[in-house]
Design an enzyme around this catalytic site. Structure first.
Site, mmCIF file in Angstrom:
data_model
loop_
_atom_site.group_PDB
_atom_site.id
_atom_site.type_symbol
_atom_site.label_atom_id
_atom_site.label_comp_id
_atom_site.label_asym_id
_atom_site.label_seq_id
_atom_site.Cartn_x
_atom_site.Cartn_y
_atom_site.Cartn_z
ATOM 1 N N GLY A 1 94.358 24.795 42.324
ATOM 2 C CA GLY A 1 94.839 26.021 42.971
ATOM 3 C C GLY A 1 94.723 27.214 42.034
ATOM 4 O O GLY A 1 94.819 27.084 40.810
ATOM 5 N N ARG B 1 88.930 21.309 44.190
ATOM 6 C CA ARG B 1 89.846 20.198 43.903
ATOM 7 C C ARG B 1 89.141 18.849 43.748
ATOM 8 O O ARG B 1 89.788 17.811 43.757
ATOM 9 C CB ARG B 1 90.911 20.111 45.004
ATOM 10 C CG ARG B 1 91.892 21.271 45.028
ATOM 11 C CD ARG B 1 93.147 20.920 45.794
ATOM 12 N NE ARG B 1 94.093 22.034 45.854
ATOM 13 C CZ ARG B 1 95.007 22.297 44.928
ATOM 14 N NH1 ARG B 1 95.087 21.531 43.860
ATOM 15 N NH2 ARG B 1 95.835 23.316 45.057
ATOM 16 N N ASP C 1 96.708 16.904 36.566
ATOM 17 C CA ASP C 1 95.649 15.943 36.913
ATOM 18 C C ASP C 1 94.320 16.324 36.273
ATOM 19 O O ASP C 1 93.604 15.467 35.748
ATOM 20 C CB ASP C 1 95.455 15.885 38.438
ATOM 21 C CG ASP C 1 96.556 15.052 39.083
ATOM 22 O OD1 ASP C 1 97.225 14.302 38.346
ATOM 23 O OD2 ASP C 1 96.751 15.177 40.303
ATOM 24 N N LYS D 1 97.137 25.195 33.304
ATOM 25 C CA LYS D 1 97.254 26.127 34.445
ATOM 26 C C LYS D 1 98.072 25.522 35.564
ATOM 27 O O LYS D 1 97.969 24.318 35.805
ATOM 28 C CB LYS D 1 95.838 26.435 34.958
ATOM 29 C CG LYS D 1 95.774 27.144 36.274
ATOM 30 C CD LYS D 1 94.925 26.443 37.336
ATOM 31 C CE LYS D 1 95.604 25.245 37.926
ATOM 32 N NZ LYS D 1 95.003 24.721 39.161
ATOM 33 N N THR D 2 98.874 26.259 36.230
ATOM 34 C CA THR D 2 99.435 26.011 37.565
ATOM 35 C C THR D 2 100.645 26.894 37.794
ATOM 36 O O THR D 2 101.527 26.994 36.924
ATOM 37 C CB THR D 2 99.835 24.549 37.870
ATOM 38 O OG1 THR D 2 100.378 24.518 39.195
ATOM 39 C CG2 THR D 2 100.833 23.919 36.930
ATOM 40 N N ASP E 1 102.849 26.251 39.753
ATOM 41 C CA ASP E 1 103.998 25.380 40.044
ATOM 42 C C ASP E 1 104.887 25.163 38.819
ATOM 43 O O ASP E 1 106.027 24.732 38.947
ATOM 44 C CB ASP E 1 103.523 24.008 40.553
ATOM 45 C CG ASP E 1 102.922 24.091 41.950
ATOM 46 O OD1 ASP E 1 102.840 25.208 42.484
ATOM 47 O OD2 ASP E 1 102.539 23.054 42.501
HETATM 48 P P1 FBP Z 1 97.675 23.424 41.435
HETATM 49 O O1 FBP Z 1 98.672 22.340 41.132
HETATM 50 O O2 FBP Z 1 96.297 22.936 41.572
HETATM 51 O O3 FBP Z 1 97.784 24.556 40.460
HETATM 52 O O4 FBP Z 1 98.055 24.058 42.855
HETATM 53 C C1 FBP Z 1 99.375 24.241 43.215
HETATM 54 C C2 FBP Z 1 99.524 24.930 44.562
HETATM 55 O O5 FBP Z 1 99.501 26.329 44.435
HETATM 56 C C3 FBP Z 1 100.820 24.442 45.214
HETATM 57 O O6 FBP Z 1 101.905 25.259 44.903
HETATM 58 C C4 FBP Z 1 100.454 24.403 46.662
HETATM 59 O O7 FBP Z 1 101.170 23.414 47.335
HETATM 60 C C5 FBP Z 1 99.011 24.053 46.652
HETATM 61 O O8 FBP Z 1 98.490 24.549 45.454
HETATM 62 C C6 FBP Z 1 98.252 24.602 47.830
HETATM 63 O O9 FBP Z 1 96.948 24.140 47.764
HETATM 64 P P2 FBP Z 1 95.720 24.723 48.582
HETATM 65 O O10 FBP Z 1 95.246 25.917 47.836
HETATM 66 O O11 FBP Z 1 94.729 23.630 48.523
HETATM 67 O O12 FBP Z 1 96.210 25.093 49.939
#
Ligand code: FBP
Length: 552
Positions: free
Chosen positions: A81, A145, A176, A202-203, A205
């Site tokens: 993400g 992803r 991951d 990165k994230t 979250d």
């Molecule tokens: P990452 O863990 O890859 O950084 O992504 C987190 C996130 O932003 C979550 O908060 C959310 O649930 C998810 O990505 C949404 O994913 P997508 O962009 O595939 O809709």
């Protein structure tokens, strides 16, 4: 391209590096730290990573650069993400690489890890990089992803690396992706490919952190963006005095985002998934807890409020996870077609009633019909319910309305309840990075190149002491294997970076816990306002409340 005034101004922003990286490339030396061990399952992790396990932690310092002069061709990918600051990781990496030797090359593989497999890439130059400095988004090369985890994929990556003469690969991703970076590093070392692999944390979250990595990048900007919006809504609620706002915020597996936003805005309610799981709370207990606040406030004439809900909340409710597991079973194989062919919702409801256990049916029965149907409409490619698509903000507000109706009938609740719903997620993932994220990300990228130049592999770029001014930040590297343990994933034992959940005995949660009863009844809202990029440092360079509390 049409540029907004802020975009133009941000191109000119010069990110701050940690003091030890400021004297130029020729003045950066390495200080070896202690040898490392994985956080758990040491023997198993050591056996799986014989070439990269147990290496020393390192920090950089001011001093003569003793790294070997060689032409570097580095490949970089963005994985997962979006998170504000990704462009700065790449610009920091580029600047360090070019200042070391202008003949060095940086290739960006497009669309995430699949770009490395498909050999889909661009070569960066000054003009390319300059157009993305200090801007949000991952659009410089895109993200994806696809997981890089099989031997077959690694063999293709090795071929691609050979074709371009890659000396190193930088993977910018979450837990991951960095686990996969460690596995790829081990593969590259075991096969004597000469390709180093470095990760960057990165994230938005915030769940990739531990005693070494104080924060993942993007968390600062995303939570500031959501907090601005939540503060604006609080002010609207306090002005109109007629709505309860149920605000879901991103954060699938951990509630760090919700907690940080609560610390910033002091809402009436904030649910923390980890607490719900620890206390084994049911949906009706959660609804009842929110209804208590609505009742007390309503009876005092305050028919408004704000509740923050983490995106992953339903997965933390034990009875709900059980229901989801049973629904996945119920619709396995040909049953999905059978179910979809049923003529109407009544027939489907009958089918569901026959298929679920009594306990799960009792949970299903209290859900609003909209949510019941969502559970059967949205499936992921593996046929599972996509929990993140469940509108938990609507689910909870409906359950609260039902509970309040009972209390009204019993004569205890005398207020009025009107709800509005919001989901803040994508709004924050590509915002212009705050000064903190702009500086932190640039430093992570710059530092990643120094790790490459000094020959390290299987390391995560590490910048710490983040609650102090950037001058005092500490740059270095940590072997990724140090953060790993063995976990059960898809029926197999796998080495993975341990995900950081909200710690219920940690300082951020404790602070929230000590204040939430007051916030539930009073109107104690705080309004953080928009991210400030220019002005006094105490306003513009502020980091998160979470980091400030964690670091005392
Ligand atoms: P990452 O863990 O890859 O950084 O992504 C987190 C996130 O932003 C979550 O908060 C959310 O649930 C998810 O990505 C949404 O994913 P997508 O962009 O595939 O809709």
């Amino acid at each position: 391209m049409n540029l907004s005034p802020l975009q133009k101004a941000r191109y000119e922003y010069v990110p701050k590096l940690p003091g030890m990286l400021r004297n130029g490339i020729s003045e950066i030396c390495v200080k070896d730290g202690e040898a490392t061990q994985s956080v758990a399952d040491q023997d198993k992790i050591k056996a799986l990573f014989p070439n990269t396990y147990g290496k020393n932690e390192i920090t950089f310092a001011k001093g003569a650069n003793t790294s070997e002069a060689k032409k570097q061709v580095v490949g970089v990918i963005l994985s997962g993400g979006q998170a504000p600051g990704g462009h700065n990781v790449i610009s920091g990496l580029y600047d360090a690489l070019k200042s070391t030797d202008k003949n060095n090359v940086l290739l960006g593989f497009k669309g995430g890890p699949s770009g490395l497999i498909d050999d889909d890439y661009v070569e960066f130059d000054d003009a390319f990089i300059d157009a993305y400095r200090n801007t949000g988004g991952f659009d410089i090369i895109g993200s994806g992803r696809t997981k890089l985890e099989t031997k077959e994929q690694f063999a293709i990556v090795t071929e691609v690396a050979k074709k371009h003469g890659l000396t190193a690969i930088v993977i910018i991703g979450g837990d991951d992706s960095n686990t996969n970076a460690a596995v790829l590093a081990e593969y590259m070392a075991a096969n004597n490919t000469g390709v180093q692999v470095i990760g960057c944390p990165k994230t938005i979250d915030g769940d990739l952190k531990n005693e070494d990595i104080e924060a993942s990048f993007g968390f600062d900007t995303a939570t500031k963006t959501y907090s601005e919006l939540i503060g604006n809504i609080e002010r609207d609620a306090n002005s109109a005095k007629k709505y309860w706002h149920f605000i879901k915020v991103m954060g699938r597996s951990a509630s760090h985002v919700a907690l940080e936003c609560a610390l910033e805005t002091q809402p009436n309610i904030c649910l923390i998934g980890e607490e719900v799981a620890a206390k084994k709370m049911s949906l009706s207990q959660i609804a009842s807890q929110i209804a208590d606040s609505v009742e007390k406030r309503g009876n005092a004439g305050n028919n408004f409020g704000v509740a923050i809900i983490p995106e992953g909340i339903v997965e933390f409710v034990p009875e709900f996870s059980k229901l989801i597991a049973e629904i996945n079973e119920l619709l396995a194989g040909e049953n999905t077609e059978k179910f979809n062919a049923l003529p109407d919702w009544n027939a489907k409801y009958d089918f569901i009633e026959k298929g679920l256990t009594k306990e799960s049916m009792a949970v299903f029965a209290i859900l609003p019909q909209l949510i019941q149907q969502q559970l059967f409409l949205e499936r992921d490619p593996h046929g599972n319910v996509q929990v993140s698509l469940i509108e938990s903000e609507k689910l909870l507000s409906q359950l609260v309305a039902d509970e309040l109706a009972k209390r009204k009938a019993a004569g205890t609740y005398k207020g009025k309840f009107g709800a509005q719903h919001h989901f803040f997620g994508y709004e924050g993932r590509c915002a212009f990075p705050s000064n903190f994220d702009a500086d932190y990300c640039y430093s992570l990228g710059y530092n990643a190149f120094m790790l490459i130049q000094y020959g390290y592999t299987g390391y995560l770029s590490k910048v710490s002491n983040l609650s102090a001014p950037a001058e005092q930040w500490v740059a270095g590297g940590m072997p990724i294997t140090k953060m790993m343990n063995i976990e059960r994933r898809n029926g197999e034992d796998k080495p993975v970076i341990r995900k950081a959940l909200v710690e219920l005995d940690g300082k951020p949660f404790k602070y929230f816990e000590a204040n939430r009863d007051k916030w539930a009844v009073e109107t104690a809202f705080t309004y953080p306002g928009a991210i400030q990029y220019y002005g006094p440092s105490e306003v513009c360079d502020l980091t998160t409340r979470t980091l400030a509390l964690e670091k005392g």
